[in-house]
Design a protein around this motif. Structure first.
Motif, PDB file in Angstrom:
ATOM      1  N   ALA A   1      -0.451 -25.653 -12.964  1.00  0.00           N
ATOM      2  CA  ALA A   1       0.226 -24.865 -11.934  1.00  0.00           C
ATOM      3  C   ALA A   1      -0.709 -23.794 -11.385  1.00  0.00           C
ATOM      4  O   ALA A   1      -0.780 -23.568 -10.178  1.00  0.00           O
ATOM      5  CB  ALA A   1       1.487 -24.236 -12.504  1.00  0.00           C
ATOM      6  N   ILE A   2      -1.452 -23.141 -12.293  1.00  0.00           N
ATOM      7  CA  ILE A   2      -2.376 -22.102 -11.834  1.00  0.00           C
ATOM      8  C   ILE A   2      -3.424 -22.704 -10.906  1.00  0.00           C
ATOM      9  O   ILE A   2      -3.713 -22.170  -9.830  1.00  0.00           O
ATOM     10  CB  ILE A   2      -3.060 -21.420 -13.049  1.00  0.00           C
ATOM     11  CG1 ILE A   2      -2.019 -20.559 -13.765  1.00  0.00           C
ATOM     12  CG2 ILE A   2      -4.243 -20.571 -12.596  1.00  0.00           C
ATOM     13  CD1 ILE A   2      -2.568 -19.872 -14.985  1.00  0.00           C
ATOM     14  N   TYR A   3      -3.955 -23.866 -11.298  1.00  0.00           N
ATOM     15  CA  TYR A   3      -4.954 -24.529 -10.465  1.00  0.00           C
ATOM     16  C   TYR A   3      -4.382 -24.822  -9.074  1.00  0.00           C
ATOM     17  O   TYR A   3      -5.005 -24.532  -8.056  1.00  0.00           O
ATOM     18  CB  TYR A   3      -5.409 -25.831 -11.133  1.00  0.00           C
ATOM     19  CG  TYR A   3      -6.308 -26.673 -10.264  1.00  0.00           C
ATOM     20  CD1 TYR A   3      -7.677 -26.389 -10.162  1.00  0.00           C
ATOM     21  CD2 TYR A   3      -5.802 -27.730  -9.516  1.00  0.00           C
ATOM     22  CE1 TYR A   3      -8.493 -27.142  -9.349  1.00  0.00           C
ATOM     23  CE2 TYR A   3      -6.620 -28.488  -8.699  1.00  0.00           C
ATOM     24  CZ  TYR A   3      -7.971 -28.186  -8.625  1.00  0.00           C
ATOM     25  OH  TYR A   3      -8.773 -28.935  -7.802  1.00  0.00           O
TER      26      TYR A   3
ATOM     27  N   VAL B   1      -3.630 -21.245  -2.280  1.00  0.00           N
ATOM     28  CA  VAL B   1      -4.098 -19.974  -1.714  1.00  0.00           C
ATOM     29  C   VAL B   1      -5.352 -20.210  -0.866  1.00  0.00           C
ATOM     30  O   VAL B   1      -5.473 -19.700   0.247  1.00  0.00           O
ATOM     31  CB  VAL B   1      -4.386 -18.952  -2.845  1.00  0.00           C
ATOM     32  CG1 VAL B   1      -5.141 -17.752  -2.298  1.00  0.00           C
ATOM     33  CG2 VAL B   1      -3.077 -18.507  -3.478  1.00  0.00           C
ATOM     34  N   LEU B   2      -6.259 -21.028  -1.406  1.00  0.00           N
ATOM     35  CA  LEU B   2      -7.463 -21.356  -0.638  1.00  0.00           C
ATOM     36  C   LEU B   2      -7.097 -22.028   0.675  1.00  0.00           C
ATOM     37  O   LEU B   2      -7.681 -21.749   1.723  1.00  0.00           O
ATOM     38  CB  LEU B   2      -8.364 -22.287  -1.447  1.00  0.00           C
ATOM     39  CG  LEU B   2      -9.292 -21.615  -2.446  1.00  0.00           C
ATOM     40  CD1 LEU B   2     -10.108 -22.663  -3.169  1.00  0.00           C
ATOM     41  CD2 LEU B   2     -10.208 -20.635  -1.735  1.00  0.00           C
TER      42      LEU B   2
ATOM     43  N   PRO C   1     -10.152 -20.966   5.225  1.00  0.00           N
ATOM     44  CA  PRO C   1     -10.888 -21.059   6.485  1.00  0.00           C
ATOM     45  C   PRO C   1     -11.184 -19.695   7.103  1.00  0.00           C
ATOM     46  O   PRO C   1     -12.230 -19.510   7.709  1.00  0.00           O
ATOM     47  CB  PRO C   1      -9.949 -21.881   7.364  1.00  0.00           C
ATOM     48  CG  PRO C   1      -9.170 -22.688   6.396  1.00  0.00           C
ATOM     49  CD  PRO C   1      -8.981 -21.823   5.203  1.00  0.00           C
ATOM     50  N   GLU C   2     -10.253 -18.741   6.943  1.00  0.00           N
ATOM     51  CA  GLU C   2     -10.494 -17.423   7.521  1.00  0.00           C
ATOM     52  C   GLU C   2     -11.606 -16.695   6.773  1.00  0.00           C
ATOM     53  O   GLU C   2     -12.445 -16.022   7.343  1.00  0.00           O
ATOM     54  CB  GLU C   2      -9.209 -16.587   7.519  1.00  0.00           C
ATOM     55  CG  GLU C   2      -8.296 -16.867   8.709  1.00  0.00           C
ATOM     56  CD  GLU C   2      -7.709 -18.269   8.696  1.00  0.00           C
ATOM     57  OE1 GLU C   2      -7.433 -18.776   7.591  1.00  0.00           O
ATOM     58  OE2 GLU C   2      -7.568 -18.874   9.779  1.00  0.00           O
TER      59      GLU C   2
ATOM     60  N   VAL D   1     -12.929 -24.352   2.311  1.00  0.00           N
ATOM     61  CA  VAL D   1     -12.376 -24.474   3.657  1.00  0.00           C
ATOM     62  C   VAL D   1     -11.638 -25.797   3.811  1.00  0.00           C
ATOM     63  O   VAL D   1     -10.591 -25.883   4.445  1.00  0.00           O
ATOM     64  CB  VAL D   1     -13.501 -24.342   4.704  1.00  0.00           C
ATOM     65  CG1 VAL D   1     -12.990 -24.682   6.085  1.00  0.00           C
ATOM     66  CG2 VAL D   1     -14.048 -22.929   4.678  1.00  0.00           C
ATOM     67  N   GLY D   2     -12.205 -26.837   3.181  1.00  0.00           N
ATOM     68  CA  GLY D   2     -11.591 -28.163   3.283  1.00  0.00           C
ATOM     69  C   GLY D   2     -10.233 -28.244   2.614  1.00  0.00           C
ATOM     70  O   GLY D   2      -9.453 -29.148   2.894  1.00  0.00           O
ATOM     71  N   ALA D   3      -9.962 -27.291   1.737  1.00  0.00           N
ATOM     72  CA  ALA D   3      -8.673 -27.305   1.044  1.00  0.00           C
ATOM     73  C   ALA D   3      -7.515 -27.316   2.038  1.00  0.00           C
ATOM     74  O   ALA D   3      -6.516 -27.990   1.827  1.00  0.00           O
ATOM     75  CB  ALA D   3      -8.567 -26.102   0.113  1.00  0.00           C
TER      76      ALA D   3
END
Lengths: 505, 293, 304, 542
Positions: free
Chosen positions: B20-22, B28-29, B34-35, B79-81
């Motif tokens: 879950a943490i992962y 969040v990423l 991207p920002e 960013v790809g996340a």
């Protein structure tokens, strides 16, 4: 667990042994060649397609003439001599004592049949469409080994065009594609297991010198990594189109100019690309030296025009635009000052799987343009979509675009390039320049020195006055060759692989 | 009250907790990546291509190495996340909602409609999903939204069939009869009784599908019809990096690892969810069964 | 049983027709092969002539009508690019994929039953955890990546296996290995879960009360019951194997139908695509009947 | 070993047995320090309700406690003097099936659905070393012995192809395969019809007398215990509260719990029928077909206001089908159901809504009759969302609390989910739900069948009270004759879709006219060993 471990080891050892013996098949005078894709057909009349040509051209079926890749000169092959009787008539002497693989002799009649089949509208033969479009060709047999060829319009470069004409045996079905081509070449077409391999065997009654390679097996793998691995592991002898990053061993990996030239076609009629300063800025903003040796191979040649050196009409005096981002910015500033909307979004059209690293290349180009202050958006297309944008008619309300294009011309003459790409009536041309049209029209019917000069002037006009494209590089391909062979790829290698030229050490 | 319960349960299962943490980190990423790292991820440096992993000399952003254009692999993964998770999440949610709805309708309908739906599912099932996706993308173009649509279409049958099977069982339960006795309409029963009971099963499938969709997206990139540069997803990074496996393994390894970890995390959470989905029922029934045994 | 087969066949025929209509119109939406077939320097007139000659300029319904009429005559059209009957190409490629898929499925089923049962033997035990983690993680790896890494490790570095291609027994190992991971991962999870629930079933208690050793309880009593749900999933996996085959065949250069279909889609070689879809759909239909049969063999309650 | 030699030697001894269960809420002691013995050729019955630990004890003997969650904490189990718990696993396994065998409740799930029954019987012999051929022959003999008709043909049939009674015979054949010294039967007749139950009990008794084995019977049914046992043990919440010879325990129970179990509640259940007798439902000539199967044939009866109509019959008699037709869950093939004179098939609009309010249902399975994802308040208020005119929203909670108290639950439980309640509590919630729309008729389809006896008593008492207070009428469907006898005003006896007899309860039970009714009453065991022995004799004669 211990038990199964040892079992695994045993199996592995057994595997290793058996592969050692099976990989020994790439030895002796048999060679295995790995292509990047399977040819769809192997008919002689499709030999101008590079996948088909690599297998059969000059190996199974031969052409009437041949172009020397080093000089661009026309050399004899099945035709030994040629002369122009009048602008529309040529006379050919044919080689004697040449036999097709099925035993029938090669003569004037056979050539007549071959020409008739080549121009048969029922077949969609590429050679007809590509080189004889709009031409009618009359072949009359003058003697056993002499023919006369009449065309409806003057064709000054007929000997060059004849280098594309492959001659299959008269027994080849007239209205159907052949999957078992029969020609006069040094190799017979032995078998084709669809999807798996094609095997050629040496033809012992060949008219020329006996080649060293006795048989050749063609296979195909899509991934460059896999092709390179096959030669590395000894499963194959020659691998085509290895990506730059896979060409890691200078002893086996040879680069060769593959006749392809890469450019960005600038959409000249559309604002802001209609302003010459913007087009110049597009050229100055590219760091060709930075691209060379990284995304592109170290061996590529910065290009100034769409034909490679050695082609009739190539202008050696043109200079590539230097990398000068300041100048590019300056030019854009000037244009902007005069009201040109230089910040307008320009679409950079790339194509997926175009050539090795093409995706990276367009991303790098986009980054360079952004650095110069242009607003360039990258759009990757799939091949069908790409063709749509390549050809006329162009969309009316299109956004200004830079179109990644690649062109090869192995015919040795600039005419096959310049009309389609730059003439106002050319199918892929965005230019509309009277002076250029005039130069091209005149060059096309001229011969000799005059022809060369006119083409050179045309290229100069395109490069310096019109700035119709961003010429990037004359490209190189990489071929990985097993150390046991002696084979140097040439400019012609993209479209043919003459097994007769492969030597075994 | 239920939420704190679930959290306590999650804390008890250590593996699921880590998973879950992962996933939270990844999400969040996806939201802010991207920002924060957009600039780093797109900065091309042809003189710093294919820097190897684990080298801190170039700065932390090159810890996982750089790609063939000299961009930071780490930054690109972060960013790809967004696209990766966005596409996977979007298509999973879309197929869950649409497929679930169709499946429920098919399960509740006793007429021809149910039959037609089942047959249509058969049709889609006998069309290899990757090829279907490819063709549809040729028609629509490779916009991320289109990729979501296409992947959702190919996963529809799973949800339709599962939802239908569940409904066929649930609709025979006594509380559905009780509702009908009180005069409840089919719609009321579907919303109040069927959906809440079918949803946990569908959610478990969705968690497992999450990995599947990421892999399918990657396979599309391999075939050239995935997300197109300059957009980036993990799948695209693996597909691009495969050309460099010989010289720069890290280009495809790290994004591949990210996909794998996400898949495993989703799997772990799914099996945890299986137990936690219905703490009351599961616990109660077990207690009752145990006592009766 | 024969009535059942007839009904099933009828339903499948309708589904098949729907599929063909879908493929026909969907593929036509992607454009036509003229530009891809003709050399770049062909003129507009030549392109037009080509398109007209092959009927691409006809209205879609006319093209569809022609297609239907030809199908009724068992003429599935010619491949534009290969210049030969499309069905011939499809039937040539199909056995390769079939063999690949068959071996993979048999292995996947066998291994997953073994691993899944052992894992269910002691849920939460060491074997269970390791096996679950391994199967999930291998099934979560992009298959094309696995294929290329496999070649680099086993063929180039270790030199144990041939890189690609067909021929000997050893040529099969890498492609099957790559193709195997996904169905194996999924099936192992299914076997494990249905095994756990089967082991909790009352009849297992009966078997234990008879004095049956645990091995017998697991592999005789629980396994056959848990196979019911496994077989359903296995069927779906077998159908989905075509996806994996597309990738594996491309990387390893196998002349299978996945490879052929991808090429057909890329080239807009509609006749080949349609022929391939037809062949695979019929195969999937036959497999479903086989699964129903297996199901009824395994579960007497269905036999009625 | 001839039974004579072992007279009075204990076959099974259980000593200070304590069994713990790990549950999500903590440790739960299912069996608390119990000791008893079973002598050879003796029948012992353990009586208790769910949660009493009786089945856990039986399972512990055969090592069927799954660990976790169950664990034998202390104590010992000895079989013929040898401790099972300290015996190596292999040796113990050798005893299972050979020395000790077990017959379970619900034979359908306890038989492996995918193997033929013959194979399953023979398997016991094969596990214990008999060659396949011999085992198969032995299995055939056993099938004959337990009374399977046409055993050669039935040998390769599968469990689902047998009726419930036959399946239990197969289970018994399986248990008898190795001539065990001790047979443990865990509620062997619970789900069976009474006539079938009587035959199975007779079979067990016969086999016991033939082989001289000992029988340990686990049951919640006092009648069954009275019928078969020599000695009884009474368990409550894991504790052995009373034990002794069957006659003395039944005649003079010592422990309050035993007394409670044996209380005759006829008076409690009986309540006065309302006198106004306004006619609510008139059912006539009802016919229902399922495809070719004629499930209900020409059924007709009436339900008046405040009346309790009992419907009894064995499984497949069509009684539940009648119920679901009244509830409009199923359309009749022909015949009519009139509600206050109007045919319910042609009701629409307000009339239909009125009917949907007036007739409510309580179903059998307390687990499936409540939506597990809704809390009690939502379950109760669902009816008001469907019929908004019954109650304004602001009064929902107050009314729900009132209903909860009416059915004997706490108003504070409204936020809980069904999973947090026991079976009996759930059935109370189901009754509360049925009351939300202030109905006139409640159809109870086996509403108390799945519940323990004491719980059953509570629910029946509740229903009685509700009729008194609200004037409710019940259509009470049950297979338990004693219950209907005590509770209903009028009773219908159904068999194969037909009503074979109907009338006032006292008349039907006191002087049954129909032969089937007589058989039904005779087969239903009574909780009195002496009386039951007599009834058995008459039944055998008949």
């Amino acid at each position: 667990m211990g038990k199964s471990d040892s079992l695994l080891l045993k199996a592995a050892a057994f595997a290793a042994l058996s592969v050692m013996s099976s990989s020994a098949l790439a030895a002796g005078s048999d060679v295995t060649i790995v292509l990047d894709m399977q040819p769809d057909q192997v008919d002689a009349c499709q030999a101008s397609k590079s996948q088909v040509g690599k297998v059969i051209k000059q190996n199974v079926t031969e052409t009437l003439t041949e172009i020397d890749p080093a000089t661009g000169k026309v050399l004899p092959r099945l035709a030994t001599e040629w002369s122009q009787v009048d602008p529309k008539t040529w006379r050919l002497k044919l080689r004697e004592n040449v036999k097709f693989h099925d035993g029938t002799p090669f003569n004037g009649e056979a050539l007549k049949v071959a020409f008739a089949r080549l121009l048969n509208e029922k077949l969609d033969c590429e050679i007809r469409v590509k080189y004889f479009g709009g031409l009618t060709v009359d072949v009359s047999v003058l003697g056993e080994h002499e023919v006369e060829i009449k065309t409806n319009t003057p064709v000054p470069i007929l000997p060059t065009l004849l280098s594309t004409v492959t001659v299959p045996a008269p027994s080849t079905p007239h209205d159907d594609y052949s999957r078992q081509p029969v020609g006069t070449g040094p190799y017979t077409f032995d078998s084709w297991q669809a999807g798996k391999n094609i095997v050629l065997k040496r033809f012992d009654e060949y008219w020329g010198d006996k080649p060293a390679v006795t048989s050749a097996t063609y296979v195909w793998r899509q991934e460059s990594t896999v092709r390179a691995a096959m030669v590395a592991s000894g499963e194959a002898d020659i691998a085509f189109n290895i990506a730059v990053q896979d060409a890691t061993d200078p002893k086996t990996d040879f680069s060769y100019l593959n006749a392809e030239t890469t450019r960005l076609r600038i959409d000249v009629p559309i604002v802001p690309l209609d302003d010459i300063r913007v087009r110049q800025a597009l050229n100055y903003a590219i760091d060709r030296d930075g691209l060379k040796g990284t995304i592109f191979s170290d061996d590529v040649i910065p290009a100034t025009q769409l034909v490679v050196p050695g082609t009739n009409g190539h202008n050696p005096d043109l200079k590539p635009y230097a990398y000068d981002p300041e100048k590019a910015k300056e030019l854009l500033k000037q244009a902007e000052a005069e009201g040109v909307p230089v910040r307008k979004e320009i679409v950079l059209v790339g194509r997926h799987n175009f050539f090795p690293n093409s995706e990276e290349a367009v991303q790098a180009l986009q980054a360079m343009y952004s650095a110069a202050g242009l607003n360039v958006k990258l759009q990757m297309t799939e091949s069908s979509e790409w063709y749509d944008s390549l050809f006329k008619p162009f969309a009316e309300n299109r956004a200004p675009n830079l179109f990644l294009d690649q062109h090869d011309n192995t015919s040795g003459d600039a005419s096959l390039t310049i009309y389609a790409k730059y003439h106002s009536k050319g199918g892929q041309s965005v230019l509309n320049d009277k002076e250029l049209d005039d130069l091209i029209d005149r060059a096309n019917v001229a011969t000799g020195e005059e022809r060369t000069e006119l083409f050179q002037q045309a290229f100069k006009r395109i490069h310096e006055d019109l700035v119709g494209d961003v010429a990037l590089f004359h490209m190189v391909g990489f071929t990985r060759v097993n150390g046991r062979l002696e084979f140097k790829p040439t400019l012609a290698t993209n479209g043919e692989l003459q097994l007769a030229q492969v030597k075994i050490r | 009250m239920k939420l704190t319960n679930a959290f306590a349960l999650l804390r008890r299962d250590k593996l699921a907790f880590v998973a879950a943490i992962y996933l939270v980190v990844v999400v969040v990423l996806a939201i802010i990546g991207p920002e924060l790292f957009g600039k780093t991820a797109t900065a091309i440096n042809l003189r710093a291509r294919n820097l190897p992993s684990f080298d801190l000399n170039q700065g932390w952003e090159y810890y996982l190495g750089s790609d063939s254009l000299g961009r930071s692999v780490l930054a690109r993964i972060m960013v790809g996340a967004r696209n990766t998770i966005g596409i996977a999440f979007g298509s999973v949610i879309a197929s869950l909602c649409i497929g679930g709805a169709i499946g429920i309708v098919a399960g509740l309908s006793r007429g021809a409609l149910g039959n037609i739906i089942v047959r249509s599912v058969d049709v889609i099932m006998s069309f290899p999903s990757l090829l279907l996706a490819l063709i549809v993308l040729y028609v629509l173009g490779t916009d991320p939204v289109n990729i979501i649509v296409v992947l959702a279409i190919t996963r529809l049958p799973v949800y339709i069939r599962t939802a239908r099977a569940e409904v066929l069982e649930i609709r025979e339960r006594a509380f559905v009869s009780a509702a009908r006795v009180m005069g409840a309409s089919g719609f009321h029963i579907a919303i109040r009784h069927i959906v809440p009971l079918v949803l946990p099963t569908l959610l478990i499938i969705a968690a497992l599908d999450f990995a599947y969709v990421m892999l399918a997206e990657s396979a599309l990139s391999f075939l050239g019809m995935g997300v197109q540069p300059p957009d980036v997803t993990w799948g695209l990074m693996v597909a691009e990096g495969r050309a460099y496996i010989n010289v720069a393994w890290w280009l495809s390894f790290w994004p591949g690892l990210a996909i794998m970890l996400t898949a495993i995390a989703a799997n772990l959470l799914a099996s945890w969810f299986r137990l936690a989905a219905d703490p009351t029922l599961a616990a109660g029934r077990k207690l009752a069964d145990a006592a009766h045994a | 049983m024969s009535g059942y087969i007839l009904r099933r066949g009828g339903q499948s025929l309708v589904a098949l027709m729907a599929l063909l209509v879908l493929v026909f119109f969907l593929s036509r939406l992607t454009g036509n092969p003229t530009d891809l077939y003709m050399p770049m320097d062909a003129s507009l007139d030549q392109r037009e002539a080509f398109a007209t000659k092959h009927g691409f300029n006809d209205p879609l319904y006319v093209q569809f009508g022609t297609y239907l009429v030809n199908i009724a005559k068992f003429d599935f059209g010619d491949s534009i690019f290969q210049g030969r009957p499309a069905m011939q190409a499809a039937l040539e490629a199909f056995p390769v994929t079939l063999r690949l898929a068959l071996i993979t499925m048999v292995l996947a089923l066998g291994l997953s039953v073994l691993i899944g049962s052992l894992a269910a033997y002691r849920p939460g035990g060491l074997f269970d955890r390791v096996a679950s983690l391994l199967t999930i993680s291998s099934a979560s790896t992009p298959d094309f990546w696995l294929a290329i890494v496999g070649i680099l490790i086993f063929s180039v570095t270790l030199g144990w296996l041939p890189t690609s291609g067909t021929g000997t027994f050893w040529h099969w190992l890498l492609p099957i290995g790559v193709l195997l991971v996904r169905p194996l991962g999924l099936l192992t999870q299914v076997v494990r879960m249905s095994m756990i629930s089967a082991l909790a079933a009352p009849y297992v208690k009966t078997a234990r009360a008879k004095g049956a050793p645990k091995r017998r309880v697991v592999f005789v009593h629980a396994l056959r019951n848990s196979m019911l749900s496994v077989i359903t999933v296995a069927g779906d996996q077998a159908a989905a194997l075509i996806n994996g085959a597309v990738v594996v065949e491309t990387v390893f250069g196998w002349p299978g139908i996945g490879n052929l279909m991808i090429a057909a889609i890329k080239q807009r070689d509609f006749a080949v695509l349609q022929a391939c879809i037809l062949v695979t759909a019929v195969a999937i239909f036959l497999m479903n009947i086989l699964i129903d049969f297996a199901y009824s063999r395994l579960d007497p309650r269905i036999r009625g | 070993m001839p039974p004579m030699l072992k007279q009075n030697a204990p076959v099974l001894e259980i000593e200070n047995l304590v069994i713990d269960f790990q549950t999500p809420t903590g440790l739960f002691q299912a069996v608390r320090d119990i000791s008893f013995r079973v002598d050879s050729n003796e029948s012992v019955a353990i009586i208790g309700e769910s949660g009493s630990g009786k089945s856990v004890t039986a399972n512990a003997v055969l090592g069927l406690l799954d660990c976790p969650p169950g664990r034998i904490k202390s104590g010992d189990i000895r079989f013929r003097g040898k401790s099972l718990l300290s015996m190596p696993l292999r040796e113990r396994r050798d005893l299972y099936g050979r020395g000790i065998a077990m017959v379970f409740q619900d034979p359908l799930t306890h038989l492996n659905p995918v193997y033929p029954v013959g194979w399953q019987i023979a398997e016991v012999c094969r596990i214990h070393g008999m060659p396949r051929r011999e085992a198969n022959e032995h299995a055939l003999e056993l099938m004959v012995r337990v009374g399977i008709v046409d055993p050669h043909k039935r040998f390769s049939a599968y469990p689902h192809q047998f009726s419930g009674g036959q399946r239990q015979r197969i289970m018994i054949a399986m248990a008898m395969a190795m001539q065990p010294d001790l047979l443990i039967a865990d509620e062997p007749t619970t789900a069976l019809d009474v006539t079938v139950q009587a035959r199975i009990l007779a079979l067990l008794r016969r086999l016991q007398s033939e082989t001289g084995m000992s029988l340990l019977m686990i049951t919640h049914d006092l009648g069954v215990a009275a019928d078969i046992a020599d000695r009884v043990l009474v368990m409550q919440k894991g504790v052995l509260v009373e034990h002794g010879p069957v006659e003395s325990v039944f005649r003079s129970p010592q422990h309050p719990y035993t007394r409670q179990l044996l209380t005759d509640r006829s008076e409690e259940y009986r309540s006065k029928k309302h006198e106004d007798g306004e006619m609510l439902l008139e059912i006539s000539n009802l016919d229902i077909h399922y495809g070719a199967h004629h499930a209900v044939k020409d059924v007709g009866f009436t339900v008046a206001r405040g009346e309790i109509v009992g419907i009894v019959g064995e499984s497949g008699s069509g009684k539940s089908t009648v119920a679901s037709t009244i509830l409009k869950l199923r359309e009749p093939s022909s015949g009519s159901i009139l509600y206050r004179g109007k045919n319910i098939q042609s009701l629409s609009g307000l009339d239909l809504r009125g009917y949907k309010r007036a007739v409510q249902a309580v179903f059998q399975d307390p687990y499936s009759s409540l939506n597990p994802r809704m809390n009690v308040f939502r379950i109760l208020s669902e009816a008001w969302t469907l019929h908004p005119d019954v109650l304004p929203r602001e009064k929902w909670r107050a009314r729900a609390e009132e209903l909860m108290e009416m059915v004997g639950l706490n108003a504070s439980d409204l936020e809980k989910f069904p999973g947090e309640f026991s079976g009996g509590q759930r059935q109370r919630i189901a009754i509360a739900r049925a009351l939300t729309l202030n109905p006139e008729v409640v159809v109870c389809d086996e509403a108390v069948s799945a519940l323990d006896m004491t719980i059953q008593a509570q629910i029946i008492t509740l229903l009685t009270r509700l009729r008194r207070e609200l004037g409710l009428a019940y259509v009470f469907i049950a297979h338990d004759l004693t219950l209907v006898e005590k509770f209903a005003d009028r009773v219908l006896v159904m068999k194969s879709g037909e009503i074979v007899e109907q009338g006032a309860t006292a008349d039907v039970f006191g002087a049954p006219k129909d032969d089937y009714t007589r058989r039904l009453i005779a087969a239903s065991p009574v909780a009195d060993p002496k009386l039951q022995a007599e009834r058995r004799r008459t039944l055998q004669l008949a």
